[in-house]
Design a protein around this motif. Sequence first.
Motif, PDB file in Angstrom:
ATOM      1  N   ARG A 130       2.395   0.926   9.723  1.00 39.69           N
ATOM      2  CA  ARG A 130       2.354  -0.505   9.962  1.00 39.69           C
ATOM      3  C   ARG A 130       3.598  -0.875  10.768  1.00 39.69           C
ATOM      4  O   ARG A 130       4.713  -0.571  10.362  1.00 39.69           O
ATOM      5  N   GLN A 160      -1.429   6.521   7.870  1.00 39.49           N
ATOM      6  CA  GLN A 160      -1.420   5.141   8.341  1.00 39.49           C
ATOM      7  C   GLN A 160       0.006   4.610   8.418  1.00 39.49           C
ATOM      8  O   GLN A 160       0.855   4.899   7.571  1.00 39.49           O
ATOM      9  N   VAL A 216      -6.200   1.268  15.715  1.00 33.63           N
ATOM     10  CA  VAL A 216      -5.993   0.094  14.875  1.00 33.63           C
ATOM     11  C   VAL A 216      -7.076   0.010  13.808  1.00 33.63           C
ATOM     12  O   VAL A 216      -8.269   0.160  14.088  1.00 33.63           O
ATOM     13  N   SER A 217      -6.625  -0.240  12.587  1.00 33.07           N
ATOM     14  CA  SER A 217      -7.558  -0.486  11.489  1.00 33.07           C
ATOM     15  C   SER A 217      -7.453  -1.919  10.962  1.00 33.07           C
ATOM     16  O   SER A 217      -8.386  -2.418  10.337  1.00 33.07           O
ATOM     17  N   GLN A 218      -6.308  -2.581  11.228  1.00 34.17           N
ATOM     18  CA  GLN A 218      -6.149  -3.953  10.745  1.00 34.17           C
ATOM     19  C   GLN A 218      -5.062  -4.653  11.555  1.00 34.17           C
ATOM     20  O   GLN A 218      -4.046  -4.047  11.919  1.00 34.17           O
ATOM     21  N   LEU A 219      -5.273  -5.937  11.836  1.00 36.92           N
ATOM     22  CA  LEU A 219      -4.281  -6.797  12.482  1.00 36.92           C
ATOM     23  C   LEU A 219      -3.841  -7.868  11.498  1.00 36.92           C
ATOM     24  O   LEU A 219      -4.663  -8.503  10.840  1.00 36.92           O
ATOM     25  N   GLU A 220      -2.522  -8.068  11.405  1.00 37.47           N
ATOM     26  CA  GLU A 220      -1.971  -9.088  10.519  1.00 37.47           C
ATOM     27  C   GLU A 220      -1.225 -10.114  11.372  1.00 37.47           C
ATOM     28  O   GLU A 220      -0.240  -9.784  12.034  1.00 37.47           O
ATOM     29  N   ASP A 276       0.841  -1.196   0.000  1.00 40.12           N
ATOM     30  CA  ASP A 276       0.000   0.000   0.000  1.00 40.12           C
ATOM     31  C   ASP A 276       0.875   1.245   0.000  1.00 40.12           C
ATOM     32  O   ASP A 276       1.768   1.395   0.843  1.00 40.12           O
ATOM     33  N   ASP A 280     -15.139  -3.941  19.060  1.00 39.25           N
ATOM     34  CA  ASP A 280     -14.373  -4.713  18.072  1.00 39.25           C
ATOM     35  C   ASP A 280     -13.014  -5.125  18.632  1.00 39.25           C
ATOM     36  O   ASP A 280     -12.075  -5.324  17.876  1.00 39.25           O
ATOM     37  N   ARG A 296      -1.703  -2.329  11.760  1.00 38.03           N
ATOM     38  CA  ARG A 296      -1.862  -1.186  10.856  1.00 38.03           C
ATOM     39  C   ARG A 296      -2.830  -0.205  11.493  1.00 38.03           C
ATOM     40  O   ARG A 296      -3.896  -0.591  11.973  1.00 38.03           O
ATOM     41  N   GLY A 297      -2.435   1.056  11.548  1.00 36.26           N
ATOM     42  CA  GLY A 297      -3.299   2.053  12.156  1.00 36.26           C
ATOM     43  C   GLY A 297      -2.689   3.433  12.129  1.00 36.26           C
ATOM     44  O   GLY A 297      -1.650   3.667  11.505  1.00 36.26           O
TER      45      GLY A 297
END
Length: 314
Positions: free
Chosen positions: A104, A102, A182-186, A80, A157, A170-171
């Motif tokens: 990561r 954003q 946080v917008s996404q966890l990998e 991204d 959430d 990611r956030g």
Amino acid sequence: MASTSIALPIRRPDPQLTPADTGGAPDWSRYLLSRLRRDVASAARSKSGGVDEEDYSRQYNSMYRARLSGMRGRYRPGGDDDVRDVGRVIDLAEEDAAGGGQSRVLGVSVVDPCGAGEGGDGGSDAHPPLRAETGAPSSIFLEDDSGRVQLEFPLGDEPPLVTGVVLRVRGRFVAGTGTLQVSQLEYPPRAPQPPLPPPPRDDVGPRYLLLLSGLGCGGDASSSVAAGLLEDYLCGHVGDPAEEGGRVVHVIVAGNGVAPGRAAEGGAELDAFLCALGASVTVDVVPGEHDPSNANWPVQPIHPCLLPVSGTYG
């Protein structure tokens, strides 16, 4: 009357305990008496909650650090354009000062079940309890060797994380609150799994693995009778050897092989039980709550001196 044994460490005698009239030779009797008094006082302070109690607050630090180092090479940079890959947690503030957006970052999760606070030193705290003792919401942090940042999730959430999970987050870092929205966890990708070999073909039939716990050796008579019946069944002394009991090839004693408070008597009985099983099948012993083992995690195996007969099979 109960007696207390204290192991005295071997140290050089204190200079003040060396009499001048002995030409500098140490007076061992006075030295040992002095050490005994100190160790007795230290043991008394430990039992009463004094300062000499063992500290387990950093026992997982090296394990989490090694886990993070090993997982770091399995994450590939994201594709991204609007997300910047940050090498360390402490660099999140610099990325925010450079223009926000954003980010990561990779780290280890730390869960504070009572929301007590960050700790602030970047070191892993003691392993949290399985369930929070209060109704306070949990606080989740992401940490590495450089520092720790609190993760902020959308309301309702919050993921069911535990301490020690390596993940990439990611956030957007918020400098005002010092949190990472946080917008996404990998999660880490699964390691390559080698194919399992095909099972051997024979006429014996299926083989079994037996898991058992709560033998309670050294307890009441019923536990001894139950252990004896199980021993006869697994060793083929009763029943048909072609039945399930004769097809057990491995036994795992999964904790509490000794009854509570019966370490001496229960240890001898457990030793005899394992010795009888060891002649027929392979056995693994995992210490449980009441077994004579250490208090910290991960639990170490039972010392061979406590199982003098069956320990020879190991």
